[in-house]
Design a protein around this motif. Structure first.
Motif, PDB file in Angstrom:
ATOM      1  N   ALA A  45       0.820  -1.231   0.000  1.00  0.00           N
ATOM      2  CA  ALA A  45       0.000   0.000   0.000  1.00  0.00           C
ATOM      3  C   ALA A  45       0.848   1.274   0.000  1.00  0.00           C
ATOM      4  O   ALA A  45       0.324   2.363  -0.140  1.00  0.00           O
ATOM      5  CB  ALA A  45      -0.937  -0.004   1.204  1.00  0.00           C
ATOM      6  N   GLY A  46       2.136   1.130   0.211  1.00  0.00           N
ATOM      7  CA  GLY A  46       3.033   2.295   0.105  1.00  0.00           C
ATOM      8  C   GLY A  46       3.292   3.016   1.404  1.00  0.00           C
ATOM      9  O   GLY A  46       4.424   3.302   1.760  1.00  0.00           O
ATOM     10  N   LEU A  47       2.206   3.331   2.133  1.00  0.00           N
ATOM     11  CA  LEU A  47       2.347   4.012   3.432  1.00  0.00           C
ATOM     12  C   LEU A  47       1.451   3.304   4.439  1.00  0.00           C
ATOM     13  O   LEU A  47       0.351   2.870   4.088  1.00  0.00           O
ATOM     14  CB  LEU A  47       1.900   5.474   3.343  1.00  0.00           C
ATOM     15  N   TYR A  48       1.910   3.246   5.679  1.00  0.00           N
ATOM     16  CA  TYR A  48       1.143   2.547   6.715  1.00  0.00           C
ATOM     17  C   TYR A  48       1.091   3.388   7.972  1.00  0.00           C
ATOM     18  O   TYR A  48       2.097   4.008   8.336  1.00  0.00           O
ATOM     19  CB  TYR A  48       1.815   1.195   7.037  1.00  0.00           C
ATOM     20  N   ARG A  49      -0.046   3.379   8.623  1.00  0.00           N
ATOM     21  CA  ARG A  49      -0.152   4.080   9.905  1.00  0.00           C
ATOM     22  C   ARG A  49       0.260   3.110  11.006  1.00  0.00           C
ATOM     23  O   ARG A  49      -0.290   2.022  11.125  1.00  0.00           O
ATOM     24  CB  ARG A  49      -1.587   4.553  10.135  1.00  0.00           C
ATOM     25  N   LEU A  50       1.206   3.535  11.813  1.00  0.00           N
ATOM     26  CA  LEU A  50       1.652   2.665  12.904  1.00  0.00           C
ATOM     27  C   LEU A  50       0.661   2.683  14.059  1.00  0.00           C
ATOM     28  O   LEU A  50       0.731   1.842  14.952  1.00  0.00           O
ATOM     29  CB  LEU A  50       3.048   3.080  13.378  1.00  0.00           C
ATOM     30  N   ASP A  51      -0.258   3.668  14.053  1.00  0.00           N
ATOM     31  CA  ASP A  51      -1.276   3.706  15.104  1.00  0.00           C
ATOM     32  C   ASP A  51      -2.636   3.233  14.576  1.00  0.00           C
ATOM     33  O   ASP A  51      -3.675   3.525  15.151  1.00  0.00           O
ATOM     34  CB  ASP A  51      -1.388   5.124  15.694  1.00  0.00           C
ATOM     35  N   SER A  52      -2.617   2.483  13.439  1.00  0.00           N
ATOM     36  CA  SER A  52      -3.885   2.040  12.869  1.00  0.00           C
ATOM     37  C   SER A  52      -4.361   0.767  13.570  1.00  0.00           C
ATOM     38  O   SER A  52      -3.626   0.159  14.347  1.00  0.00           O
ATOM     39  CB  SER A  52      -3.708   1.725  11.384  1.00  0.00           C
ATOM     40  N   GLU A  53      -5.574   0.371  13.206  1.00  0.00           N
ATOM     41  CA  GLU A  53      -6.134  -0.860  13.763  1.00  0.00           C
ATOM     42  C   GLU A  53      -5.255  -2.057  13.403  1.00  0.00           C
ATOM     43  O   GLU A  53      -4.968  -2.917  14.221  1.00  0.00           O
ATOM     44  CB  GLU A  53      -7.519  -1.047  13.146  1.00  0.00           C
ATOM     45  N   PHE A  54      -4.790  -2.069  12.130  1.00  0.00           N
ATOM     46  CA  PHE A  54      -3.908  -3.150  11.657  1.00  0.00           C
ATOM     47  C   PHE A  54      -2.688  -3.277  12.560  1.00  0.00           C
ATOM     48  O   PHE A  54      -2.378  -4.319  13.087  1.00  0.00           O
ATOM     49  CB  PHE A  54      -3.340  -2.799  10.278  1.00  0.00           C
ATOM     50  N   ALA A  55      -1.972  -2.138  12.659  1.00  0.00           N
ATOM     51  CA  ALA A  55      -0.693  -2.166  13.362  1.00  0.00           C
ATOM     52  C   ALA A  55      -0.900  -2.462  14.839  1.00  0.00           C
ATOM     53  O   ALA A  55      -0.118  -3.185  15.459  1.00  0.00           O
ATOM     54  CB  ALA A  55       0.029  -0.841  13.168  1.00  0.00           C
ATOM     55  N   ASP A  56      -1.989  -1.917  15.398  1.00  0.00           N
ATOM     56  CA  ASP A  56      -2.271  -2.151  16.823  1.00  0.00           C
ATOM     57  C   ASP A  56      -2.557  -3.624  17.088  1.00  0.00           C
ATOM     58  O   ASP A  56      -2.140  -4.187  18.089  1.00  0.00           O
ATOM     59  CB  ASP A  56      -3.489  -1.329  17.270  1.00  0.00           C
ATOM     60  N   THR A  57      -3.286  -4.247  16.141  1.00  0.00           N
ATOM     61  CA  THR A  57      -3.673  -5.644  16.322  1.00  0.00           C
ATOM     62  C   THR A  57      -2.439  -6.535  16.434  1.00  0.00           C
ATOM     63  O   THR A  57      -2.343  -7.400  17.288  1.00  0.00           O
ATOM     64  CB  THR A  57      -4.504  -6.125  15.103  1.00  0.00           C
ATOM     65  N   SER A  58      -1.479  -6.309  15.553  1.00  0.00           N
ATOM     66  CA  SER A  58      -0.326  -7.217  15.531  1.00  0.00           C
ATOM     67  C   SER A  58       0.817  -6.710  16.411  1.00  0.00           C
ATOM     68  O   SER A  58       1.559  -7.515  16.971  1.00  0.00           O
ATOM     69  CB  SER A  58       0.168  -7.363  14.099  1.00  0.00           C
ATOM     70  N   GLY A  59       0.950  -5.415  16.516  1.00  0.00           N
ATOM     71  CA  GLY A  59       2.020  -4.845  17.328  1.00  0.00           C
ATOM     72  C   GLY A  59       3.410  -5.189  16.826  1.00  0.00           C
ATOM     73  O   GLY A  59       4.380  -5.123  17.572  1.00  0.00           O
ATOM     74  N   GLU A  60       3.526  -5.572  15.562  1.00  0.00           N
ATOM     75  CA  GLU A  60       4.826  -6.042  15.072  1.00  0.00           C
ATOM     76  C   GLU A  60       5.875  -4.939  14.988  1.00  0.00           C
ATOM     77  O   GLU A  60       7.071  -5.211  15.114  1.00  0.00           O
ATOM     78  CB  GLU A  60       4.669  -6.718  13.711  1.00  0.00           C
ATOM     79  N   ALA A  61       5.431  -3.711  14.753  1.00  0.00           N
ATOM     80  CA  ALA A  61       6.409  -2.608  14.676  1.00  0.00           C
ATOM     81  C   ALA A  61       7.094  -2.389  16.022  1.00  0.00           C
ATOM     82  O   ALA A  61       8.201  -1.852  16.090  1.00  0.00           O
ATOM     83  CB  ALA A  61       5.719  -1.327  14.201  1.00  0.00           C
ATOM     84  N   GLN A  62       6.429  -2.828  17.100  1.00  0.00           N
ATOM     85  CA  GLN A  62       7.026  -2.702  18.438  1.00  0.00           C
ATOM     86  C   GLN A  62       8.339  -3.465  18.526  1.00  0.00           C
ATOM     87  O   GLN A  62       9.255  -3.066  19.228  1.00  0.00           O
ATOM     88  CB  GLN A  62       6.081  -3.266  19.522  1.00  0.00           C
ATOM     89  N   ASP A  63       8.383  -4.589  17.808  1.00  0.00           N
ATOM     90  CA  ASP A  63       9.599  -5.416  17.806  1.00  0.00           C
ATOM     91  C   ASP A  63      10.508  -5.072  16.628  1.00  0.00           C
ATOM     92  O   ASP A  63      11.442  -5.806  16.327  1.00  0.00           O
ATOM     93  CB  ASP A  63       9.233  -6.911  17.713  1.00  0.00           C
ATOM     94  N   GLY A  64      10.183  -3.973  15.953  1.00  0.00           N
ATOM     95  CA  GLY A  64      10.951  -3.591  14.771  1.00  0.00           C
ATOM     96  C   GLY A  64      11.370  -2.136  14.848  1.00  0.00           C
ATOM     97  O   GLY A  64      12.122  -1.727  15.742  1.00  0.00           O
TER      98      GLY A  64
END
Ligand code: SAM
Length: 300
Positions: A45-64
């Motif tokens: 998708a090109g750009l992603y919100r780190l505070d979106s529902e997607f990102a919150d659900t997985s929390g993967e950016a927390q480990d990245g």
């Protein structure tokens, strides 16, 4: 239709590795004045919100990305890491990490209008390709960036060799369907025949599945047969203690639980291996958890 949505995974350790390498490669290739074409066969998708529902659900950016950016190490990081953190920071001028750039935006940020660099993007998912188109429109990059809602493996065929005769091809499938592994190998084989001097960069998950294990071996064979140099890098952050016992050997873990990934390059910049050897131990120092940490850089 595919269910994989990169928004769940944006900014995870696999993105850290992939985008760190991508930045180093594009920077190297744009250091020469001649035009460069970058083809991204699986753009997302090109750009992603780190505070979106997607990102919150997985929390993967927390480990990245979030862990890396918050680490004291960020202040005196090796070049590859600081280039990566600086580029991501450009998308977050407020200082709060809210937006994560996917590969099309990571690349475009480094391309040059005056040199007539080009970015060619393929994304098949209807929602993500629409989001990608809307995000790219905001760039006002004109003819520099073109998007097609097509199969990236097929679309690549028509673009090689590019008129610029200098190109990077990024192949980053979701491997949701097993046939992706075979398609990557076939695509590299065919592409090297059509355009042997291009730089090719393949991302893949390191998981206990025969196809995933076989892919880097196949790519090494293809590069060796074509007489081209290659570089293979993996980053394994180890399992978090609470997930350590939940994985059944022989089964594919969900990408959410991915602990390791690899990037395989054909015709890599000669500067990349030493830069990675400097950067990876530092990345591991921050992102590594529990047992099973490993990193490797092999080259022909
Ligand atoms: N390259 C992106 C980045 O680094 O930001 C992430 C891409 S994601 C791992 C893989 C993407 O490929 C998904 O968005 C998926 O919808 C898309 N996709 C899957 N099969 C495809 C195909 N055959 N051709 C083009 N896109 C495809």
């Amino acid at each position: 239709m595919f269910s994989y949505r990169h928004g769940f995974h944006a900014g995870n350790h696999a993105d850290v590795l992939k985008h760190m390498v991508l930045i180093a490669v594009v920077k190297h290739l744009t250091a020469k004045p001649a035009a460069l074409t970058v083809i991204d066969t699986h753009a997302g998708a090109g750009l992603y919100r780190l505070d979106s529902e997607f990102a919150d659900t997985s929390g993967e950016a927390q480990d990245g990305i979030l862990k890396l950016a918050a680490s004291p190490l960020a202040a005196q990081a090796p070049a590859l890491v600081s280039d990566y953190l600086e580029l991501v920071a450009r998308f977050n001028p407020s200082g709060r990490m809210k937006i994560y750039p996917g590969s099309p935006f990571v690349t475009q940020a480094l391309l040059r209008q005056e040199a007539r660099d080009k970015l060619r993007l393929f994304e098949l998912h209807p929602t993500d390709s629409k989001a990608l188109a809307a995000h790219v429109e905001q760039l006002e990059a004109g003819r520099q960036v073109a998007i097609k809602r097509e199969d990236g493996f097929e679309g690549l065929r028509a673009l090689l060799p590019p008129p610029s005769r200098r190109a990077l091809v990024l192949i980053d499938p979701s491997y949701e369907i097993k046939s992706d592994y075979g398609r990557v190998g076939a695509c590299i084989q065919e592409s090297l025949k059509k355009f042997a001097t291009g730089t090719y960069m393949v991302w893949y998950p390191v998981i206990p599945r025969p196809e995933a294990h076989e892919l880097p071996r196949r790519l090494k064979t293809l590069a060796n047969q074509a007489g081209k140099p290659w570089l293979h890098v993996t980053l394994n952050i180890g399992q978090s203690p609470e997930r350590a016992d939940t994985h059944t050997p022989g089964e594919t873990p969900p990408r959410q639980g991915l602990t390791a990934s690899g990037v395989f390059l054909v015709n890599p910049p000669h500067t990349l291996k030493p830069a990675l050897q400097e950067a990876l131990p530092k990345v591991l120092e921050v992102l590594g958890r529990g047992r099973g940490q490993a990193q490797a850089v092999e080259a022909s």
